[in-house]
Design a protein around this motif. Structure first.
Motif, PDB file in Angstrom:
ATOM      1  N   GLU A   1       9.666  -7.194  -5.504  1.00 48.97           N
ATOM      2  CA  GLU A   1       9.055  -8.146  -6.516  1.00 48.97           C
ATOM      3  C   GLU A   1       8.028  -7.068  -7.389  1.00 48.97           C
ATOM      4  OE1 GLU A   1       8.518 -12.613  -7.028  1.00 48.97           O
ATOM      5  OE2 GLU A   1       6.879 -11.500  -5.762  1.00 48.97           O
ATOM      6  N   LEU A   2       8.213  -6.777  -8.620  1.00 49.77           N
ATOM      7  CA  LEU A   2       7.513  -5.670  -9.344  1.00 49.77           C
ATOM      8  C   LEU A   2       6.538  -6.555 -10.480  1.00 49.77           C
ATOM      9  CD1 LEU A   2       9.950  -3.909  -8.226  1.00 49.77           C
ATOM     10  CD2 LEU A   2       9.048  -2.390  -9.917  1.00 49.77           C
ATOM     11  N   GLU A   3       5.461  -6.126 -10.500  1.00 50.28           N
ATOM     12  CA  GLU A   3       4.902  -6.594 -11.812  1.00 50.28           C
ATOM     13  C   GLU A   3       4.953  -5.520 -13.116  1.00 50.28           C
ATOM     14  OE1 GLU A   3       0.632  -6.557 -10.395  1.00 50.28           O
ATOM     15  OE2 GLU A   3       0.843  -8.438  -9.457  1.00 50.28           O
TER      16      GLU A   3
ATOM     17  N   ASP B   1       0.772  -1.213   0.073  1.00 47.73           N
ATOM     18  CA  ASP B   1       0.060   0.059  -0.026  1.00 47.73           C
ATOM     19  C   ASP B   1       1.091   1.253   0.074  1.00 47.73           C
ATOM     20  OD1 ASP B   1       0.716  -0.879   2.702  1.00 47.73           O
ATOM     21  OD2 ASP B   1      -0.751   0.538   3.436  1.00 47.73           O
ATOM     22  N   GLU B   2       2.005   1.167   0.628  1.00 44.38           N
ATOM     23  CA  GLU B   2       2.884   2.295   0.540  1.00 44.38           C
ATOM     24  C   GLU B   2       3.677   2.532  -0.634  1.00 44.38           C
ATOM     25  OE1 GLU B   2       4.997   3.169   4.342  1.00 44.38           O
ATOM     26  OE2 GLU B   2       4.253   1.328   5.237  1.00 44.38           O
ATOM     27  N   LEU B   3       3.901   1.264  -1.045  1.00 42.25           N
ATOM     28  CA  LEU B   3       4.864   1.257  -2.465  1.00 42.25           C
ATOM     29  C   LEU B   3       3.755   1.657  -3.752  1.00 42.25           C
ATOM     30  CD1 LEU B   3       6.744  -1.968  -1.794  1.00 42.25           C
ATOM     31  CD2 LEU B   3       7.547   0.270  -1.784  1.00 42.25           C
ATOM     32  N   ASP B   4       2.516   1.287  -3.642  1.00 44.11           N
ATOM     33  CA  ASP B   4       1.652   1.490  -4.708  1.00 44.11           C
ATOM     34  C   ASP B   4       1.762   2.608  -5.604  1.00 44.11           C
ATOM     35  OD1 ASP B   4      -0.624   0.356  -6.046  1.00 44.11           O
ATOM     36  OD2 ASP B   4      -2.129   1.628  -5.092  1.00 44.11           O
ATOM     37  N   ASN B   5       2.185   2.513  -6.792  1.00 43.29           N
ATOM     38  CA  ASN B   5       2.541   3.326  -7.903  1.00 43.29           C
ATOM     39  C   ASN B   5       3.436   4.186  -7.630  1.00 43.29           C
ATOM     40  OD1 ASN B   5       0.321   2.751  -9.602  1.00 43.29           O
ATOM     41  ND2 ASN B   5      -1.271   3.712  -8.460  1.00 43.29           N
ATOM     42  N   ALA B   6       4.506   3.892  -6.744  1.00 43.90           N
ATOM     43  CA  ALA B   6       5.687   4.606  -6.625  1.00 43.90           C
ATOM     44  C   ALA B   6       6.311   4.582  -7.816  1.00 43.90           C
ATOM     45  CB  ALA B   6       6.554   4.029  -5.543  1.00 43.90           C
ATOM     46  N   GLY B   7       6.634   5.581  -8.418  1.00 40.85           N
ATOM     47  CA  GLY B   7       7.471   5.799  -9.682  1.00 40.85           C
ATOM     48  C   GLY B   7       6.683   5.061 -11.008  1.00 40.85           C
ATOM     49  N   GLY B   8       5.082   5.169 -10.662  1.00 42.92           N
ATOM     50  CA  GLY B   8       4.664   4.420 -11.879  1.00 42.92           C
ATOM     51  C   GLY B   8       4.510   2.739 -11.776  1.00 42.92           C
ATOM     52  N   TYR B   9       5.313   2.474 -10.845  1.00 40.92           N
ATOM     53  CA  TYR B   9       5.570   0.911 -10.562  1.00 40.92           C
ATOM     54  C   TYR B   9       4.408   0.188 -10.005  1.00 40.92           C
ATOM     55  CZ  TYR B   9       9.861   1.551 -13.078  1.00 40.92           C
ATOM     56  OH  TYR B   9      11.011   2.012 -13.796  1.00 40.92           O
ATOM     57  N   SER B  10       4.138  -1.174 -10.329  1.00 42.68           N
ATOM     58  CA  SER B  10       3.277  -1.837  -9.491  1.00 42.68           C
ATOM     59  C   SER B  10       3.891  -3.004  -8.723  1.00 42.68           C
ATOM     60  CB  SER B  10       1.974  -2.528 -10.160  1.00 42.68           C
ATOM     61  OG  SER B  10       1.351  -3.375  -9.719  1.00 42.68           O
ATOM     62  N   PHE B  11       3.761  -3.115  -7.488  1.00 40.33           N
ATOM     63  CA  PHE B  11       4.835  -3.844  -6.612  1.00 40.33           C
ATOM     64  C   PHE B  11       3.858  -5.051  -6.407  1.00 40.33           C
ATOM     65  CE2 PHE B  11       7.175   0.029  -6.415  1.00 40.33           C
ATOM     66  CZ  PHE B  11       8.366  -0.458  -5.922  1.00 40.33           C
ATOM     67  N   LYS B  12       4.458  -6.518  -6.617  1.00 45.11           N
ATOM     68  CA  LYS B  12       3.691  -7.623  -6.257  1.00 45.11           C
ATOM     69  C   LYS B  12       3.364  -7.949  -4.886  1.00 45.11           C
ATOM     70  CE  LYS B  12       3.067 -12.069  -7.945  1.00 45.11           C
ATOM     71  NZ  LYS B  12       1.305 -12.237  -8.069  1.00 45.11           N
TER      72      LYS B  12
ATOM     73  N   LEU C   1      15.634   2.758  -4.493  1.00 46.19           N
ATOM     74  CA  LEU C   1      15.146   1.342  -5.332  1.00 46.19           C
ATOM     75  C   LEU C   1      14.795   2.113  -7.023  1.00 46.19           C
ATOM     76  CD1 LEU C   1      14.208  -1.409  -5.949  1.00 46.19           C
ATOM     77  CD2 LEU C   1      12.183  -0.664  -5.059  1.00 46.19           C
ATOM     78  N   LEU C   2      13.900   3.060  -6.786  1.00 42.77           N
ATOM     79  CA  LEU C   2      13.504   3.641  -8.056  1.00 42.77           C
ATOM     80  C   LEU C   2      14.480   4.090  -8.855  1.00 42.77           C
ATOM     81  CD1 LEU C   2      10.163   5.246  -6.936  1.00 42.77           C
ATOM     82  CD2 LEU C   2      10.405   3.121  -8.113  1.00 42.77           C
ATOM     83  N   LEU C   3      15.761   4.662  -8.526  1.00 44.79           N
ATOM     84  CA  LEU C   3      16.727   5.143  -9.332  1.00 44.79           C
ATOM     85  C   LEU C   3      17.755   4.155  -9.711  1.00 44.79           C
ATOM     86  CD1 LEU C   3      17.761   8.323  -6.902  1.00 44.79           C
ATOM     87  CD2 LEU C   3      16.882   8.464  -9.367  1.00 44.79           C
ATOM     88  N   GLN C   4      17.776   3.004  -9.195  1.00 49.96           N
ATOM     89  CA  GLN C   4      18.156   1.627  -9.679  1.00 49.96           C
ATOM     90  C   GLN C   4      17.650   1.008 -10.822  1.00 49.96           C
ATOM     91  OE1 GLN C   4      21.615   0.689  -9.200  1.00 49.96           O
ATOM     92  NE2 GLN C   4      21.775   2.730  -8.077  1.00 49.96           N
ATOM     93  N   LEU C   5      16.394   0.930 -10.850  1.00 50.62           N
ATOM     94  CA  LEU C   5      15.610   0.252 -11.686  1.00 50.62           C
ATOM     95  C   LEU C   5      16.089   0.581 -13.392  1.00 50.62           C
ATOM     96  CD1 LEU C   5      12.063   0.241 -10.106  1.00 50.62           C
ATOM     97  CD2 LEU C   5      13.792  -1.756 -10.273  1.00 50.62           C
ATOM     98  N   PRO C   6      15.977  -0.450 -14.064  1.00 48.01           N
ATOM     99  CA  PRO C   6      16.186  -0.298 -15.510  1.00 48.01           C
ATOM    100  C   PRO C   6      15.372   0.863 -16.029  1.00 48.01           C
ATOM    101  CG  PRO C   6      15.658  -2.299 -15.308  1.00 48.01           C
ATOM    102  CD  PRO C   6      15.674  -1.674 -13.985  1.00 48.01           C
ATOM    103  N   THR C   7      15.864   1.663 -17.096  1.00 50.03           N
ATOM    104  CA  THR C   7      14.811   2.797 -17.995  1.00 50.03           C
ATOM    105  C   THR C   7      14.106   1.905 -18.927  1.00 50.03           C
ATOM    106  OG1 THR C   7      16.769   3.344 -18.971  1.00 50.03           O
ATOM    107  CG2 THR C   7      16.367   4.644 -17.272  1.00 50.03           C
ATOM    108  N   LYS C   8      14.819   0.738 -19.550  1.00 48.89           N
ATOM    109  CA  LYS C   8      14.040  -0.109 -20.623  1.00 48.89           C
ATOM    110  C   LYS C   8      13.860  -1.461 -19.952  1.00 48.89           C
ATOM    111  CE  LYS C   8      14.101  -1.120 -25.199  1.00 48.89           C
ATOM    112  NZ  LYS C   8      12.936  -0.096 -25.720  1.00 48.89           N
TER     113      LYS C   8
ATOM    114  N   PHE D   1       4.915  -9.487 -16.767  1.00 51.33           N
ATOM    115  CA  PHE D   1       5.538 -10.413 -16.158  1.00 51.33           C
ATOM    116  C   PHE D   1       5.904  -9.762 -14.658  1.00 51.33           C
ATOM    117  CE2 PHE D   1       8.302  -7.677 -18.386  1.00 51.33           C
ATOM    118  CZ  PHE D   1       9.547  -7.483 -17.899  1.00 51.33           C
ATOM    119  N   VAL D   2       6.428 -10.711 -13.970  1.00 54.02           N
ATOM    120  CA  VAL D   2       7.130 -10.301 -12.655  1.00 54.02           C
ATOM    121  C   VAL D   2       8.444 -10.544 -12.662  1.00 54.02           C
ATOM    122  CG1 VAL D   2       6.837 -11.051 -10.251  1.00 54.02           C
ATOM    123  CG2 VAL D   2       4.685 -10.921 -11.576  1.00 54.02           C
ATOM    124  N   ARG D   3       9.033  -9.490 -12.059  1.00 53.25           N
ATOM    125  CA  ARG D   3      10.464  -9.726 -12.005  1.00 53.25           C
ATOM    126  C   ARG D   3      10.831  -9.133 -10.370  1.00 53.25           C
ATOM    127  NH1 ARG D   3      13.558  -7.860 -16.479  1.00 53.25           N
ATOM    128  NH2 ARG D   3      13.082  -9.900 -17.274  1.00 53.25           N
ATOM    129  N   GLY D   4      11.837  -9.910  -9.972  1.00 48.62           N
ATOM    130  CA  GLY D   4      12.312  -9.597  -8.573  1.00 48.62           C
ATOM    131  C   GLY D   4      13.734  -8.870  -8.838  1.00 48.62           C
TER     132      GLY D   4
END
Length: 150
Positions: free
Chosen positions: A61-63, A25-36, A114-121, A73-76
């Protein structure tokens, strides 16, 4: 999670273990990402010789949706971080994290890191073939038969 650090800043050798989860709930839509699932945060804050250092790891783990084929897909992800914690600074050095009133907002820092480390593509797999630009067929699932692919 807000962590009060006055005791750690004041006492050389003092340490604090960190082990908690940031809820979906705290992560929901953080940076536009969906957390599983909740993001697990584990680490340590230590005052060594008057330098307060935070080292921690985050597992999330993100959707996701592939940028090429639009498949879901889901990736950790697992990342490690280090920061020097200070009560104030005259520098713009990003290595320092300023803890106003001796308080660290660990959730804000962890999600930002975390958001700064996620790949851009975001790709479902490294060799994703994407979609046919003519008919829209997912080329990972097979050839579409369009002239441009023969």
């Amino acid at each position: 999670m807000k962590i009060q650090l006055r005791q750690i800043f004041d006492a050389v050798g003092e340490s604090l273990k960190i082990d908690y989860s940031i809820g979906v709930d705290e992560l929901d839509n953080a940076g536009g990402y969906s957390f599983k699932s909740p993001a697990a945060v584990k680490g340590m804050i230590v005052n060594r010789a008057g330098v307060v250092k935070l080292t921690y790891e985050i597992d999330a783990e993100l959707e996701l949706e592939c940028d090429r084929c639009l498949s879901e897909f889901v990736r950790g992800y697992h990342y490690s971080f280090e920061h020097i914690l200070v009560t104030h600074t005259n520098s713009d050095d990003e290595m320092y994290v300023v803890c106003d009133n001796n308080t660290l907002d660990m959730n804000e820092l962890a999600v930002s890191d975390l958001l700064l480390q996620l790949p851009t593509k975001i790709l479902c797999k490294q060799d994703c073939k994407g979609l046919c630009c003519t008919c829209g067929q997912n080329l990972n699932e097979g050839d579409c038969g369009c002239v441009s692919h023969n």
